[in-house]
Write an enzyme that holds these catalytic residues in place. Structure first.
Site, PDB file in Angstrom:
ATOM      1  N   GLU A   1      -5.665   7.317   4.689  1.00 24.50           N
ATOM      2  CA  GLU A   1      -6.031   6.130   3.888  1.00 24.50           C
ATOM      3  C   GLU A   1      -7.346   6.353   3.151  1.00 24.50           C
ATOM      4  OE1 GLU A   1      -6.011   2.806   6.587  1.00 24.50           O
ATOM      5  OE2 GLU A   1      -3.972   3.263   7.231  1.00 24.50           O
TER       6      GLU A   1
ATOM      7  N   ARG B   1      -1.244   2.864  13.603  1.00 17.00           N
ATOM      8  CA  ARG B   1      -2.093   3.826  12.918  1.00 17.00           C
ATOM      9  C   ARG B   1      -1.223   4.890  12.267  1.00 17.00           C
ATOM     10  NH1 ARG B   1      -5.772   0.831  12.815  1.00 17.00           N
ATOM     11  NH2 ARG B   1      -7.870   1.072  13.644  1.00 17.00           N
TER      12      ARG B   1
ATOM     13  N   HIS C   1      -3.166  -1.611   4.311  1.00 16.56           N
ATOM     14  CA  HIS C   1      -3.848  -1.862   5.595  1.00 16.56           C
ATOM     15  C   HIS C   1      -4.495  -3.261   5.623  1.00 16.56           C
ATOM     16  CE1 HIS C   1      -6.012   0.230   9.185  1.00 16.56           C
ATOM     17  NE2 HIS C   1      -5.828  -1.053   9.435  1.00 16.56           N
TER      18      HIS C   1
HETATM   19  P1  NAP Z   1      -3.377  -2.504  23.070  1.00 13.40           P
HETATM   20  O1  NAP Z   1      -3.337  -3.879  23.626  1.00 13.40           O
HETATM   21  O2  NAP Z   1      -4.208  -1.487  23.747  1.00 13.40           O
HETATM   22  O3  NAP Z   1      -1.858  -1.981  22.944  1.00 13.40           O
HETATM   23  C1  NAP Z   1      -1.532  -0.647  22.725  1.00 13.40           C
HETATM   24  C2  NAP Z   1      -0.334  -0.303  23.588  1.00 13.40           C
HETATM   25  O4  NAP Z   1       0.036   1.051  23.321  1.00 13.40           O
HETATM   26  C3  NAP Z   1      -0.622  -0.413  25.060  1.00 13.40           C
HETATM   27  O5  NAP Z   1       0.221  -1.383  25.625  1.00 13.40           O
HETATM   28  C4  NAP Z   1      -0.354   0.982  25.628  1.00 13.40           C
HETATM   29  O6  NAP Z   1       0.417   0.867  26.822  1.00 13.40           O
HETATM   30  C5  NAP Z   1       0.469   1.656  24.524  1.00 13.40           C
HETATM   31  N1  NAP Z   1       0.158   3.092  24.431  1.00 13.40           N
HETATM   32  C6  NAP Z   1      -1.047   3.669  24.270  1.00 13.40           C
HETATM   33  N2  NAP Z   1      -0.919   5.009  24.196  1.00 13.40           N
HETATM   34  C7  NAP Z   1       0.404   5.275  24.308  1.00 13.40           C
HETATM   35  C8  NAP Z   1       1.169   6.470  24.303  1.00 13.40           C
HETATM   36  N3  NAP Z   1       0.592   7.677  24.191  1.00 13.40           N
HETATM   37  N4  NAP Z   1       2.504   6.357  24.420  1.00 13.40           N
HETATM   38  C9  NAP Z   1       3.101   5.150  24.542  1.00 13.40           C
HETATM   39  N5  NAP Z   1       2.429   3.988  24.568  1.00 13.40           N
HETATM   40  C10 NAP Z   1       1.095   4.045  24.451  1.00 13.40           C
HETATM   41  O7  NAP Z   1      -3.864  -2.523  21.576  1.00 13.40           O
HETATM   42  P2  NAP Z   1      -3.657  -3.659  20.462  1.00 13.40           P
HETATM   43  O8  NAP Z   1      -4.820  -4.584  20.486  1.00 13.40           O
HETATM   44  O9  NAP Z   1      -2.274  -4.210  20.573  1.00 13.40           O
HETATM   45  O10 NAP Z   1      -3.802  -2.760  19.142  1.00 13.40           O
HETATM   46  C11 NAP Z   1      -2.962  -1.655  18.936  1.00 13.40           C
HETATM   47  C12 NAP Z   1      -3.395  -0.843  17.737  1.00 13.40           C
HETATM   48  O11 NAP Z   1      -3.046  -1.522  16.542  1.00 13.40           O
HETATM   49  C13 NAP Z   1      -4.901  -0.613  17.553  1.00 13.40           C
HETATM   50  O12 NAP Z   1      -5.368   0.415  18.389  1.00 13.40           O
HETATM   51  C14 NAP Z   1      -5.020  -0.287  16.091  1.00 13.40           C
HETATM   52  O13 NAP Z   1      -4.903   1.115  15.897  1.00 13.40           O
HETATM   53  C15 NAP Z   1      -3.825  -0.993  15.466  1.00 13.40           C
HETATM   54  N6  NAP Z   1      -4.236  -2.115  14.606  1.00 13.40           N
HETATM   55  C16 NAP Z   1      -3.817  -2.149  13.308  1.00 13.40           C
HETATM   56  C17 NAP Z   1      -4.189  -3.200  12.508  1.00 13.40           C
HETATM   57  C18 NAP Z   1      -3.763  -3.281  11.077  1.00 13.40           C
HETATM   58  O14 NAP Z   1      -4.447  -3.915  10.294  1.00 13.40           O
HETATM   59  N7  NAP Z   1      -2.644  -2.694  10.695  1.00 13.40           N
HETATM   60  C19 NAP Z   1      -4.995  -4.219  12.999  1.00 13.40           C
HETATM   61  C20 NAP Z   1      -5.386  -4.158  14.315  1.00 13.40           C
HETATM   62  C21 NAP Z   1      -4.988  -3.105  15.119  1.00 13.40           C
HETATM   63  P3  NAP Z   1       0.262   1.948  28.009  1.00 13.40           P
HETATM   64  O15 NAP Z   1      -1.195   2.106  28.260  1.00 13.40           O
HETATM   65  O16 NAP Z   1       1.017   1.316  29.147  1.00 13.40           O
HETATM   66  O17 NAP Z   1       0.921   3.175  27.505  1.00 13.40           O
HETATM   67  C1  8YV Z   2      -8.843  -3.378  10.115  1.00 13.42           C
HETATM   68  C2  8YV Z   2      -7.758  -2.456  12.245  1.00 13.42           C
HETATM   69  O1  8YV Z   2      -8.261  -2.535   9.218  1.00 13.42           O
HETATM   70  O2  8YV Z   2      -8.774  -3.581  14.034  1.00 13.42           O
HETATM   71  C3  8YV Z   2      -8.247  -2.540  13.641  1.00 13.42           C
HETATM   72  O3  8YV Z   2      -8.067  -1.570  14.378  1.00 13.42           O
HETATM   73  O4  8YV Z   2      -7.126  -1.526  11.868  1.00 13.42           O
HETATM   74  C4  8YV Z   2      -7.972  -3.592  11.295  1.00 13.42           C
HETATM   75  O5  8YV Z   2      -8.302  -4.761  11.923  1.00 13.42           O
HETATM   76  C5  8YV Z   2     -10.249  -2.945  10.256  1.00 13.42           C
HETATM   77  O6  8YV Z   2     -10.844  -3.284  11.424  1.00 13.42           O
HETATM   78  C6  8YV Z   2     -11.037  -3.463   9.069  1.00 13.42           C
HETATM   79  O7  8YV Z   2     -12.320  -3.101   9.089  1.00 13.42           O
END
Ligand code: NAP
Ligand code: 8YV
Length: 315
Positions: A261, A232, A279
Site C-alpha cells: 500500500e 492485511r 484501506h
Molecule cells: P484479533 O482479535 O487478534 O483477531 C485475529 C485472529 O486471528 C485471532 O482470533 C487469532 O486466533 C487469529 N490468528 C492469528 N494468527 C493466526 C494464524 N497464523 N493462523 C490462523 N489464525 C490466526 O484481531 P482483530 O482486532 O480482530 O484485528 C485483526 C486484524 O485486522 C488486525 O491485526 C489488522 O491487521 C486488521 N485490521 C484491518 C483494518 C482495515 O482497515 N482494513 C482495520 C483494523 C484491523 P488464534 O490466536 O486462535 O489463532
Molecule cells: C487503519 C488498521 O488503517 O487498525 C488497523 O490495524 O489497519 C486501520 O485501522 C490504520 O490504523 C489507520 O491509521
C-alpha cells in the site's frame, strides 16, 4: 503550573489527534524533520522524553534510538509495523487501539460481501454508461444459505459474524485453535476454503501470517468462490490472487488491503471481478476519533502512573 510532558509524534497519523497531543504535551513532530536532523533531535530528547505516538501500521525505526523511550502509543490495532525486538530490547511498552474500530471495520466487510455478491460497482457503472436500455444487468448471488468462512475469527471477526447472521449466512472459521463459539471450525485453511462460498481474511500481518493465503487456498475456494481481504495484504500471495482472478479459478474478490500500500498492481486494477477499497475499514470520523482518544488515554494513564488501557502483549 507544572511543565508539560514531552511526546514525540512519529507520523501525522490522524491530524485531529495530533492537534490534541500538541495541546496536552510538548510535542516533537518527527515526520516534519529532515532525515539528517532526526538523530540529533532524538538525541537531544534523551533523558527527558519517555513517550511517543505513532501509526500502528507504519512507524519510523529511528524512534528506537531515543533511549529514554518507555511507551510507544500506537494508533491502530494491527501492530505489524512495530519492531518488537527493538521494543523488548529497550523495555518499551506498546499500546494499540483494539475494539473501538470493530463496528466500522465489520461494516466495511459486509459492504464488500454485498458489493461482490451483487456486483454493485459494475451495476452503478452500467446505469451511468446508459447500458440499461440495451438489456438487463446480469444476475448476482444470494447470500441466504451460503457459507462465510472467516480466517482469523477475533474481535473484528465476531462483529462481522453478528452482522452476517441476519443475512442468513452460515459461519465457519479457521484460527490456530478453536474458540467456544457455535460456528464450524476447520483446523485447515484449505478445508475452510473448500467449504466456503465467501472466504474472508481477517488475519493480522507480520511474519507469522506472511503469504499464508496462497495459490493452493484459491484452488480450494474454487470457481464460484469470492475472496475478501480486510485483514492485511501481507498475509496474501498477491500475484497468486491476481492469477486466480484472471483465470477464473475464483469468481471474484473484494479487497481493502494490499501487499504494497498504497500501490495496487495495474493487473488487479484492470479486472472487472474485483471491488477495490483504499484501506478504509476504520475510516469513519467517529471511529478514527475513538482510536485517537484511546491513544491519548493510554498516554494519560502512563504519565499518571496508572495501568495502561490496551497494552500489546508481545512476549
Ligand atoms: P484479533 O482479535 O487478534 O483477531 C485475529 C485472529 O486471528 C485471532 O482470533 C487469532 O486466533 C487469529 N490468528 C492469528 N494468527 C493466526 C494464524 N497464523 N493462523 C490462523 N489464525 C490466526 O484481531 P482483530 O482486532 O480482530 O484485528 C485483526 C486484524 O485486522 C488486525 O491485526 C489488522 O491487521 C486488521 N485490521 C484491518 C483494518 C482495515 O482497515 N482494513 C482495520 C483494523 C484491523 P488464534 O490466536 O486462535 O489463532
Ligand atoms: C487503519 C488498521 O488503517 O487498525 C488497523 O490495524 O489497519 C486501520 O485501522 C490504520 O490504523 C489507520 O491509521
Amino acid at each position: 503550573m507544572s511543565a508539560k510532558h514531552k511526546v514525540v509524534v512519529v507520523n501525522n497519523f490522524h491530524p485531529e489527534t495530533v492537534a490534541k497531543l500538541d495541546a496536552h504535551y510538548e510535542t516533537t513532530h518527527l515526520w516534519e524533520l529532515a532525515e539528517e536532523e532526526k538523530a540529533g533531535v532524538l538525541a537531544s530528547l534523551n533523558g527527558t522524553c519517555e513517550a511517543a505516538a505513532s501509526a500502528s501500521w507504519f512507524c519510523d525505526p529511528k524512534i528506537y534510538s531515543l533511549s529514554s523511550l518507555r511507551l510507544l502509543a500506537c494508533f491502530g490495532v494491527g501492530v505489524d509495523a512495530i519492531d518488537f525486538n527493538a521494543t523488548n530490547e529497550h523495555g518499551i511498552k506498546v499500546t494499540n487501539t483494539p475494539d473501538v474500530l470493530n463496528d466500522a471495520v465489520a461494516d466495511l466487510a459486509i459492504a464488500l460481501i454485498l458489493a461482490t455478491a451483487r456486483n454493485l460497482i459494475n451495476a452503478d457503472r452500467f446505469v451511468r454508461e446508459q447500458q440499461w436500455p440495451n438489456g438487463p444487468f446480469p444476475f448476482g448471488q444470494s447470500l441466504a444459505g451460503k457459507t462465510l468462512g472467516i480466517i482469523g475469527l477475533g474481535r473484528i471477526g465476531e462483529a462481522i459474524v453478528e452482522r452476517s447472521l441476519p443475512f442468513k449466512l452460515k459461519i465457519a472459521y479457521h484460527n490456530r485453535s478453536p474458540k467456544s463459539v457455535p460456528h464450524t471450525y476447520y483446523g485447515s485453511l484449505h478445508e475452510l476454503a473448500e467449504n466456503s462460498d465467501f472466504l474472508l481474511n481477517m488475519l493480522p500481518g507480520g511474519t507469522g501470517t506472511a503469504r499464508l493465503i496462497d495459490a493452493s487456498v484459491f484452488a480450494s475456494l474454487g470457481p464460484n468462490g469470492i475472496f475478501l481481504n480486510v485483514g492485511r495484504g501481507s498475509s496474501v500471495d498477491e500475484p497468486a490472487l491476481i492469477a486466480a482472478l484472471q483465470t477464473g479459478q475464483i469468481a471474484g474478490a473484494g479487497l481493502d488491503v494490499y501487499a504494497q500500500e498504497p500501490q495496487v498492481p495495474a493487473t488487479l486494477r484492470e479486472l472487472d471481478n474485483v471491488v477495490l477499497m483504499p484501506h478504509i475499514g476504520s475510516a469513519t470520523i467517529q471511529t478514527r476519533r475513538a482510536m485517537g482518544d484511546l491513544v491519548l488515554d493510554n498516554l494519560a494513564a502512563w504519565f499518571a502512573n496508572k495501568p495502561l488501557l490496551t497494552e500489546v502483549n508481545h512476549a
